[in-house]
Design a protein around this motif. Structure first.
Motif, PDB file in Angstrom:
ATOM      1  N   ASP B 318      21.690   9.561  11.156  1.00  0.00           N
ATOM      2  CA  ASP B 318      22.819   9.861  11.525  1.00  0.00           C
ATOM      3  C   ASP B 318      23.219   9.221  12.957  1.00  0.00           C
ATOM      4  OD1 ASP B 318      25.663  10.799  11.463  1.00  0.00           O
ATOM      5  OD2 ASP B 318      24.918  12.411  12.554  1.00  0.00           O
ATOM      6  N   ALA B 319      22.205   9.859  13.864  1.00  0.00           N
ATOM      7  CA  ALA B 319      22.293   9.299  15.508  1.00  0.00           C
ATOM      8  C   ALA B 319      22.407   7.746  15.392  1.00  0.00           C
ATOM      9  CB  ALA B 319      21.506  10.095  16.073  1.00  0.00           C
ATOM     10  N   GLY B 320      21.425   7.283  14.689  1.00  0.00           N
ATOM     11  CA  GLY B 320      21.161   5.889  14.734  1.00  0.00           C
ATOM     12  C   GLY B 320      22.338   4.975  14.227  1.00  0.00           C
ATOM     13  N   ASN B 321      22.960   5.468  13.365  1.00  0.00           N
ATOM     14  CA  ASN B 321      24.406   4.709  12.795  1.00  0.00           C
ATOM     15  C   ASN B 321      25.270   4.833  13.845  1.00  0.00           C
ATOM     16  OD1 ASN B 321      24.104   6.256   9.272  1.00  0.00           O
ATOM     17  ND2 ASN B 321      22.900   4.247  10.330  1.00  0.00           N
ATOM     18  N   ASP B 322      25.351   6.021  14.547  1.00  0.00           N
ATOM     19  CA  ASP B 322      26.418   6.114  15.553  1.00  0.00           C
ATOM     20  C   ASP B 322      26.338   5.101  16.815  1.00  0.00           C
ATOM     21  OD1 ASP B 322      27.789   8.361  14.538  1.00  0.00           O
ATOM     22  OD2 ASP B 322      27.187   9.573  15.946  1.00  0.00           O
ATOM     23  N   PHE B 323      24.855   4.875  16.962  1.00  0.00           N
ATOM     24  CA  PHE B 323      24.358   3.956  18.000  1.00  0.00           C
ATOM     25  C   PHE B 323      24.604   2.345  17.640  1.00  0.00           C
ATOM     26  CE2 PHE B 323      20.780   1.059  19.056  1.00  0.00           C
ATOM     27  CZ  PHE B 323      21.476   0.808  20.520  1.00  0.00           C
ATOM     28  N   GLU B 324      24.348   2.100  16.265  1.00  0.00           N
ATOM     29  CA  GLU B 324      24.285   0.683  16.047  1.00  0.00           C
ATOM     30  C   GLU B 324      25.855   0.340  15.577  1.00  0.00           C
ATOM     31  OE1 GLU B 324      21.321   0.588  12.915  1.00  0.00           O
ATOM     32  OE2 GLU B 324      22.669   1.701  11.363  1.00  0.00           O
ATOM     33  N   ALA B 355      29.005  -3.504  10.363  1.00  0.00           N
ATOM     34  CA  ALA B 355      28.813  -2.273  10.999  1.00  0.00           C
ATOM     35  C   ALA B 355      29.258  -1.045   9.971  1.00  0.00           C
ATOM     36  CB  ALA B 355      28.887  -2.348  12.362  1.00  0.00           C
ATOM     37  N   ARG B 356      30.214  -1.263   9.578  1.00  0.00           N
ATOM     38  CA  ARG B 356      31.138  -0.492   8.600  1.00  0.00           C
ATOM     39  C   ARG B 356      30.003   0.354   7.590  1.00  0.00           C
ATOM     40  NH1 ARG B 356      32.890   0.868  12.147  1.00  0.00           N
ATOM     41  NH2 ARG B 356      32.589  -1.389  13.415  1.00  0.00           N
ATOM     42  N   SER B 357      29.344  -0.503   7.157  1.00  0.00           N
ATOM     43  CA  SER B 357      28.340  -0.124   6.106  1.00  0.00           C
ATOM     44  C   SER B 357      27.250   0.743   6.516  1.00  0.00           C
ATOM     45  CB  SER B 357      27.657  -1.389   5.338  1.00  0.00           C
ATOM     46  OG  SER B 357      26.651  -2.079   5.961  1.00  0.00           O
ATOM     47  N   TYR B 358      26.965   0.473   7.865  1.00  0.00           N
ATOM     48  CA  TYR B 358      25.672   1.576   8.354  1.00  0.00           C
ATOM     49  C   TYR B 358      25.972   2.844   7.996  1.00  0.00           C
ATOM     50  CZ  TYR B 358      24.989  -2.887  11.184  1.00  0.00           C
ATOM     51  OH  TYR B 358      24.787  -4.049  11.464  1.00  0.00           O
ATOM     52  N   SER B 359      26.995   3.351   8.208  1.00  0.00           N
ATOM     53  CA  SER B 359      27.169   4.894   8.027  1.00  0.00           C
ATOM     54  C   SER B 359      27.719   5.324   6.459  1.00  0.00           C
ATOM     55  CB  SER B 359      28.090   5.480   9.029  1.00  0.00           C
ATOM     56  OG  SER B 359      29.444   4.823   8.873  1.00  0.00           O
ATOM     57  N   LEU B 360      27.533   4.229   5.606  1.00  0.00           N
ATOM     58  CA  LEU B 360      27.813   4.653   4.310  1.00  0.00           C
ATOM     59  C   LEU B 360      26.358   4.358   3.375  1.00  0.00           C
ATOM     60  CD1 LEU B 360      30.953   2.173   4.239  1.00  0.00           C
ATOM     61  CD2 LEU B 360      31.044   4.597   4.462  1.00  0.00           C
TER      62      LEU B 360
END
Lengths: 342, 379
Positions: B318-324, B355-360
């Motif tokens: 979760d934290a990594g997704n926010d960053f990337e 990048a939209r897909s990272y948190s999905l």
């Protein structure tokens, strides 16, 4: 190179400090500190544990404790709102040791960094004053002229030096950056601890405070926010520990990247996490009566001490830009490999 | 933090030498990678590249030699992973097998399954897809309906899977399927089982779905009476949920969960020299990157010890997704479109979309935060 206690020893030390602060500190002591009352008993107790000098070399009356150990102790201190300037005193003793000056065996040694207010300055038996070039001077506290530093959000007593007398001893740090790095490291660790405490308080409150017939922590909107706060608290703690380890491995003066990163991450976490815990507590957390602000106000102050996020981020960024894109990843990975990676 | 552990870990003593070899290899292999290839990185599929990686012993590095593995440590594998990601290498053709399908078979597969599949994964010749999501089952995964019913000598599968990355290019899928109807919605986690499904079996049709950047990345897969022999059931019948959850911890634990957009920072850094706001912005990004790396290493260390770090992995992802996701946005603020070289512009444009897909993928932000909230005792 400073040693670092093994995990078991560190655990025992942390437990001791935690127990001491749980028994003798608390909101009343923090409020008294804000009125300028020196926590006499508490100081005597940490001195009995040998903590103020713990970071100085054994040959100078210290315990040769490492920076990673210190970070662990400071985090516990932050978790209790840092009712006394133990972190500053420990850092001052360590810097004196690094400059070849034997720290005075008893009493609080204040740390005077260039341009920074001095925590509990006028209560200090001695003052370790560092200049921009890494020159350290040990002063008798009685000979220093103070004026009150006002306006800190934390309301912790702090002073600025108006005039120094003749120093008792002088020495030089191994690098000009060592002192500012120590200041940033200790504040990053304190923030990590305070945020952890604030998070625990908010989680606890979310399980007991009911609205719409349910604990507010049962609502996803609240859960998601507290999850973000937990994530920020974890990042701040990891960054501070990693910075402590880097200082043990490469020396304080060469750990600027990790220490700066810890200060940036902790500072950002204090902002984000502080907002979340206050949102969870709502009106009650905005009162003077409630202890939450004793932690959040301190975090917000500490993020400005020894270089705010902006200052450290700029240093890190300037160094990276100077090195260029091709060096970015190799530099990042090389930091904990090769030299000193036992 | 109650119960969350992030112990500092060092990379292994072999790391510097291993990195040097990898960097030389990646510099050569990556000479012709377009900005788009680097932007897609671990989602990109390149069989030829994966075979080369396999030849060098960088797939299945931790597995037993009996199955072609390298018997190296999890931390050495971590070094390989982060070097691949930092270079934006298209690793997807071997990545899934290396990261989760292979380890699943190692833990729960039959001896026959291990001997058949693992050496081919190690060689970079067998590409795996992840068969979890369905049209009506996304975050609520346990509500899935694609079923496997008993048939002579095996099972028959009917239903649909969707959003399956690179399924149209892969060889096998590990599919989570319903093997007995759930008696009531509260027990939907029961009656699920995992199967190895040959994606070229008769009755399977795969329809690529264009993503918003114009790539055929993911797919819809229809199963129409697809036969799977008994020998391809993975683990225990009915234990699929538990197995898949453990597998997801592997999926979430890797450095790809914070490094996806780092190649953009590397590529763009030299174009930021004259931008007054760049030092602070870059410094903030690097402070986060260094910290996430420590957290990611901590999770890798737990895997090394045989601990399944489900909650820590969720937090780091979760934290990594926010960053990337933040990284391309910050760089967009800094890069002057007129003076920025086309290749950097192109990568920025691609990453802004991708990048939209990272948190999905691999668990949405909301699901991950729910896992953290559970750890906090809020649910």
């Amino acid at each position: 190179m400073a040693g670092d206690a093994d995990e078991g020893l560190r655990g025992i030390l942390i437990e001791q400090v935690d127990r001491l602060l749980a028994d003798s500190a608390g909101p009343a002591v923090l409020r008294a500190a804000e009125r300028g009352e020196w926590p006499e008993t508490l100081w005597a107790e940490v001195e009995a544990l040998g903590l103020p000098l713990a970071l100085a070399p054994e040959a100078m009356g210290g315990a040769g404790l490492g920076w990673e150990d210190a970070v662990a102790v400071w985090q516990v201190l932050g978790r209790h709102g840092a009712p006394l300037p133990l972190a500053h005193g420990m850092a001052a003793a360590a810097l004196l040791g690094l400059a070849g000056i034997e720290p005075p065996p008893a009493g609080f040694i204040a740390l005077a960094l260039p341009g920074e207010a001095v925590a509990w300055g006028r209560r200090a038996g001695h003052v370790a004053a560092v200049d921009e070039g890494g020159q350290v001077a040990l002063h008798d506290g009685a000979g220093v002229e103070w004026r009150r530093a006002e306006g800190a959000i934390s309301r912790e007593p702090a002073d600025r030096t108006a005039a120094f007398g003749t120093p008792l001893r002088t020495g030089r740090l191994p690098g000009a950056e060592a002192a500012r790095n120590a200041g940033a490291l200790l504040h990053a660790a304190l923030i990590a601890g305070a945020l952890e405490a604030a998070l625990d308080m908010a989680v606890e409150y979310a399980t007991v405070r009911k609205q719409f017939g349910r604990p507010i922590g049962a609502f996803q909107a609240v859960q998601q926010q507290l999850a973000v706060c937990a994530s920020e608290a974890a990042a701040a703690a990891v960054a501070a520990a990693a910075a402590g380890r880097a200082a043990d491995r490469r020396g304080l003066e060469d750990a600027g990247f990790e220490i700066g990163s810890a200060k940036v991450v902790a500072g950002e976490a204090a902002g984000t996490g502080g907002s979340i815990v206050h949102q969870v507590f709502a009106a009650i957390g905005f009162t003077d009566d409630h202890p939450l602000h004793l932690f959040t106000r301190r975090m917000w102050s500490w993020r400005d001490a020894a270089g705010a996020e902006r200052v450290w981020a700029r240093r890190i960024g300037e160094a990276a830009l100077a090195r260029g894109g091709d060096a970015l990843w190799p530099d990042l990975t090389a930091r904990n490999e090769g030299r000193g990676n036992a | 933090m109650p119960g969350l552990r992030f112990d500092l870990r060092d990379t292994p003593p072999e790391a510097p030498a291993l990195r040097a070899t990898l960097r030389a290899f990646l510099a050569e292999a990556g000479r012709d990678w377009s900005p788009r290839v680097r932007a897609y990185s671990w989602m990109g599929f390149d069989r030829e590249f994966s075979r080369e990686v396999g030849k060098r012993g960088w797939i299945g590095m931790t597995w037993p030699a009996a199955y072609g593995g390298g018997e190296r440590t999890a931390m050495e594998r971590y070094v390989v992973l982060e070097e691949m990601l930092a270079a934006g290498a298209p690793v997807s053709a071997h990545w899934i097998g290396d990261r989760q399908s292979g380890p699943l078979l190692l833990r729960l597969g039959t001896e026959e399954q291990r001997r058949e599949f693992l050496p081919r994964i190690v060689a970079g010749e067998l590409a795996f897809a992840i068969g979890l999501s369905e049209p009506d089952s996304g975050s609520d995964l346990a509500s899935l309906r694609t079923k496997a019913e008993r048939a002579p000598g095996g099972w028959r599968i009917n239903g649909r899977k969707v959003w399956t990355t690179n399924a149209h290019r892969c060889d096998f899928m590990i599919a989570l399927l319903r093997t007995s109807p759930s008696p009531d919605p509260k027990q939907k986690h029961q009656g699920l089982s995992q199967f190895l499904v040959d994606l070229r079996a008769s009755g399977i049709s795969i329809r690529p779905i264009l993503d918003l950047a114009g790539e055929e990345g993911f797919n819809e897969i229809t199963f129409d009476d697809v036969f799977v022999p008994d020998s391809l059931l993975v683990g225990q019948e009915g234990a699929g949920w538990k197995q898949a959850t453990a597998e997801l911890a592997f999926e979430r634990a890797g450095p790809e969960r914070y490094l996806s957009s780092l190649p953009l920072l590397t590529a763009a850094l030299d174009d930021l020299r004259d931008e007054p706001a760049a030092p602070e912005a870059v410094g903030r990004l690097l402070a986060r990157a260094g910290t996430l790396r420590q957290m990611s290493l901590a999770v890798a260390g737990m895997l090394q010890e045989g601990i399944t770090p489900e909650r820590e992995a969720a937090l780091v992802k979760d934290a990594g997704n926010d960053f990337e996701q933040a990284l391309p946005e910050r760089l967009r603020d800094l890069l002057d479109p007129i003076r920025t070289p086309p290749a950097v512009q192109e990568m920025l444009a691609d990453m802004t979309m991708v990048a939209r897909s990272y948190s999905l993928r691999g668990g949405t932000r909301e699901i991950l935060r729910g896992i953290i909230a559970r750890q906090l005792g809020l649910r």
